[in-house]
Design a protein around this motif. Sequence first.
Motif, PDB file in Angstrom:
ATOM      1  N   ASN A   1       0.812  -1.223   0.000  1.00 33.87           N
ATOM      2  CA  ASN A   1       0.000   0.000   0.000  1.00 33.87           C
ATOM      3  C   ASN A   1       0.841   1.267   0.000  1.00 33.87           C
ATOM      4  O   ASN A   1       0.357   2.338   0.357  1.00 33.87           O
ATOM      5  CB  ASN A   1      -0.941  -0.004   1.210  1.00 33.87           C
ATOM      6  CG  ASN A   1      -1.923  -1.162   1.152  1.00 33.87           C
ATOM      7  OD1 ASN A   1      -2.395  -1.532   0.083  1.00 33.87           O
ATOM      8  ND2 ASN A   1      -2.227  -1.738   2.311  1.00 33.87           N
TER       9      ASN A   1
ATOM     10  N   LYS B   1      -6.611   5.377  -0.932  1.00 38.92           N
ATOM     11  CA  LYS B   1      -7.425   4.177  -0.762  1.00 38.92           C
ATOM     12  C   LYS B   1      -8.014   3.685  -2.070  1.00 38.92           C
ATOM     13  O   LYS B   1      -8.096   2.477  -2.304  1.00 38.92           O
ATOM     14  CB  LYS B   1      -8.545   4.444   0.254  1.00 38.92           C
ATOM     15  CG  LYS B   1      -8.043   4.622   1.682  1.00 38.92           C
ATOM     16  CD  LYS B   1      -9.188   4.776   2.652  1.00 38.92           C
ATOM     17  CE  LYS B   1      -8.672   4.902   4.087  1.00 38.92           C
ATOM     18  NZ  LYS B   1      -9.799   5.079   5.057  1.00 38.92           N
ATOM     19  N   PHE B   2      -8.430   4.624  -2.949  1.00 37.19           N
ATOM     20  CA  PHE B   2      -9.052   4.184  -4.200  1.00 37.19           C
ATOM     21  C   PHE B   2      -8.032   3.478  -5.104  1.00 37.19           C
ATOM     22  O   PHE B   2      -8.387   2.589  -5.876  1.00 37.19           O
ATOM     23  CB  PHE B   2      -9.687   5.376  -4.925  1.00 37.19           C
ATOM     24  CG  PHE B   2      -8.729   6.294  -5.612  1.00 37.19           C
ATOM     25  CD1 PHE B   2      -8.348   6.087  -6.939  1.00 37.19           C
ATOM     26  CD2 PHE B   2      -8.183   7.385  -4.941  1.00 37.19           C
ATOM     27  CE1 PHE B   2      -7.463   6.927  -7.572  1.00 37.19           C
ATOM     28  CE2 PHE B   2      -7.292   8.232  -5.571  1.00 37.19           C
ATOM     29  CZ  PHE B   2      -6.931   8.005  -6.893  1.00 37.19           C
TER      30      PHE B   2
ATOM     31  N   ASN C   1      -5.486   1.619  -3.883  1.00 34.31           N
ATOM     32  CA  ASN C   1      -5.339   0.295  -3.293  1.00 34.31           C
ATOM     33  C   ASN C   1      -6.490  -0.624  -3.706  1.00 34.31           C
ATOM     34  O   ASN C   1      -6.281  -1.789  -4.049  1.00 34.31           O
ATOM     35  CB  ASN C   1      -5.287   0.397  -1.766  1.00 34.31           C
ATOM     36  CG  ASN C   1      -4.025   1.092  -1.269  1.00 34.31           C
ATOM     37  OD1 ASN C   1      -2.988   1.044  -1.914  1.00 34.31           O
ATOM     38  ND2 ASN C   1      -4.134   1.743  -0.121  1.00 34.31           N
ATOM     39  N   LYS C   2      -7.720  -0.107  -3.671  1.00 34.97           N
ATOM     40  CA  LYS C   2      -8.876  -0.930  -4.033  1.00 34.97           C
ATOM     41  C   LYS C   2      -8.825  -1.345  -5.496  1.00 34.97           C
ATOM     42  O   LYS C   2      -9.148  -2.479  -5.844  1.00 34.97           O
ATOM     43  CB  LYS C   2     -10.161  -0.159  -3.751  1.00 34.97           C
ATOM     44  CG  LYS C   2     -10.460   0.014  -2.267  1.00 34.97           C
ATOM     45  CD  LYS C   2     -11.773   0.755  -2.048  1.00 34.97           C
ATOM     46  CE  LYS C   2     -12.083   0.879  -0.560  1.00 34.97           C
ATOM     47  NZ  LYS C   2     -13.354   1.618  -0.332  1.00 34.97           N
ATOM     48  N   SER C   3      -8.413  -0.417  -6.351  1.00 35.69           N
ATOM     49  CA  SER C   3      -8.335  -0.731  -7.788  1.00 35.69           C
ATOM     50  C   SER C   3      -7.318  -1.828  -8.050  1.00 35.69           C
ATOM     51  O   SER C   3      -7.573  -2.768  -8.799  1.00 35.69           O
ATOM     52  CB  SER C   3      -7.978   0.530  -8.585  1.00 35.69           C
ATOM     53  OG  SER C   3      -8.956   1.531  -8.416  1.00 35.69           O
TER      54      SER C   3
ATOM     55  N   ASP D   1      -6.224  -3.996  -5.805  1.00 32.02           N
ATOM     56  CA  ASP D   1      -6.683  -5.230  -5.174  1.00 32.02           C
ATOM     57  C   ASP D   1      -7.520  -6.036  -6.152  1.00 32.02           C
ATOM     58  O   ASP D   1      -7.389  -7.264  -6.248  1.00 32.02           O
ATOM     59  CB  ASP D   1      -7.519  -4.918  -3.924  1.00 32.02           C
ATOM     60  CG  ASP D   1      -6.650  -4.490  -2.751  1.00 32.02           C
ATOM     61  OD1 ASP D   1      -5.435  -4.777  -2.774  1.00 32.02           O
ATOM     62  OD2 ASP D   1      -7.193  -3.856  -1.810  1.00 32.02           O
ATOM     63  N   ALA D   2      -8.389  -5.335  -6.896  1.00 36.98           N
ATOM     64  CA  ALA D   2      -9.241  -6.013  -7.872  1.00 36.98           C
ATOM     65  C   ALA D   2      -8.405  -6.634  -8.980  1.00 36.98           C
ATOM     66  O   ALA D   2      -8.648  -7.764  -9.412  1.00 36.98           O
ATOM     67  CB  ALA D   2     -10.250  -5.019  -8.455  1.00 36.98           C
TER      68      ALA D   2
ATOM     69  N   ASP E   1      -5.162  -7.476  -8.768  1.00 38.22           N
ATOM     70  CA  ASP E   1      -4.366  -8.548  -8.180  1.00 38.22           C
ATOM     71  C   ASP E   1      -5.184  -9.834  -8.034  1.00 38.22           C
ATOM     72  O   ASP E   1      -4.704 -10.933  -8.285  1.00 38.22           O
ATOM     73  CB  ASP E   1      -3.822  -8.126  -6.817  1.00 38.22           C
ATOM     74  CG  ASP E   1      -2.733  -7.069  -6.949  1.00 38.22           C
ATOM     75  OD1 ASP E   1      -2.279  -6.837  -8.073  1.00 38.22           O
ATOM     76  OD2 ASP E   1      -2.348  -6.497  -5.921  1.00 38.22           O
ATOM     77  N   ASN E   2      -6.438  -9.685  -7.592  1.00 37.00           N
ATOM     78  CA  ASN E   2      -7.306 -10.856  -7.418  1.00 37.00           C
ATOM     79  C   ASN E   2      -7.634 -11.505  -8.759  1.00 37.00           C
ATOM     80  O   ASN E   2      -7.745 -12.734  -8.849  1.00 37.00           O
ATOM     81  CB  ASN E   2      -8.587 -10.457  -6.708  1.00 37.00           C
ATOM     82  CG  ASN E   2      -8.337 -10.083  -5.256  1.00 37.00           C
ATOM     83  OD1 ASN E   2      -7.400 -10.585  -4.619  1.00 37.00           O
ATOM     84  ND2 ASN E   2      -9.163  -9.193  -4.723  1.00 37.00           N
TER      85      ASN E   2
END
Length: 320
Positions: free
Chosen positions: A15, A305-306, A308-310, A312-313, A315-316
């Motif tokens: 992060n 944060k936005f 990190n969330k982007s 994360d998607a 990466d998953n």
Amino acid sequence: MKEEEIKKYVEEDKNRISVVAGLSYLSDSFGLLYENKVFRLRPNDAFYTEFFLRYRWLDVSFSFAPKLTKINNDDAEKGKSKYFNVGFSFFVTPKIRQNIYFSDVSGLYFQDTKELMKLLYGQDYNEEGYLQFPDAKYRSFKGETSYLWLGNKADYRSFTNMTYKPLKDVFVVSTGLFYQYNILSGLDKTIYQGDIFNETEEDSKTKDFRIAMRSGGGIQKMIKKNWYTIVEIYPEIYYSKLLNENFHEFNIGLYSNARIGYDNGKWFFGGGTQLNWVNSSDENFYSTTQWLFRIGLGFRFGAPKFVNKSFDAVDNTLKF
């Protein structure tokens, strides 16, 4: 660092955004073999301004030579040169790394002008000056796909550049497939001793393709708390093909890299050198020798944060 501390740092680092600003000196030359002698065509000396940006698995770098970092006063003799480079590095899997680069060098001069003139006009020739090619351009599209036989991306992260903090002593062994497409153009206009000469024919471009197999290794050593050193050496065997011409050859080359630095997790700095050498024994090709000396200063900060969330998607989805 202990294994538990390393895992915690790597997780927290996901992060953070790492940024580096640096300065490097580039000595770039193209050796033209003629009458069993190598003559060097090269850009004028300059400092690069470099920037590296890294977030998670993606590294982006770009560099150029602004007027503020000019280090010479011989443009009238050797001409002006311009530089631009951009590159991307990322791991496709834990053991496969991909590099992609584009570089553009404009404005070249013939470093061994006097030796060439003596060869053409006799040993009594003693005029001063350099053959300049103000419109010359050397554009290079490069890529490398490497596989880590010993080590993985967690071990190799800090070998990429200073944006990664070295965490422990590491030894890696890898094999890489290097591929490069080059275009050398704009040699139809020449300046010598203030006179301008233009070829009547259309500008001819020299295009070549190179593919090389690099195998070697690297060592990362923690000197003391937050201090480290890195050394890499990769001999290579390559094949070159001059496009649209019936010239090709197999030969050898060498890529090496060394760096020493300090990194406390938030602030970091370092300096190093890099050598990229490609040999040629064919008069229709050119050898290349590139020395790079670099210093840089960087820092890390928390990503929004936005972002990190982007990621994360992503990466998953990609299972990074």
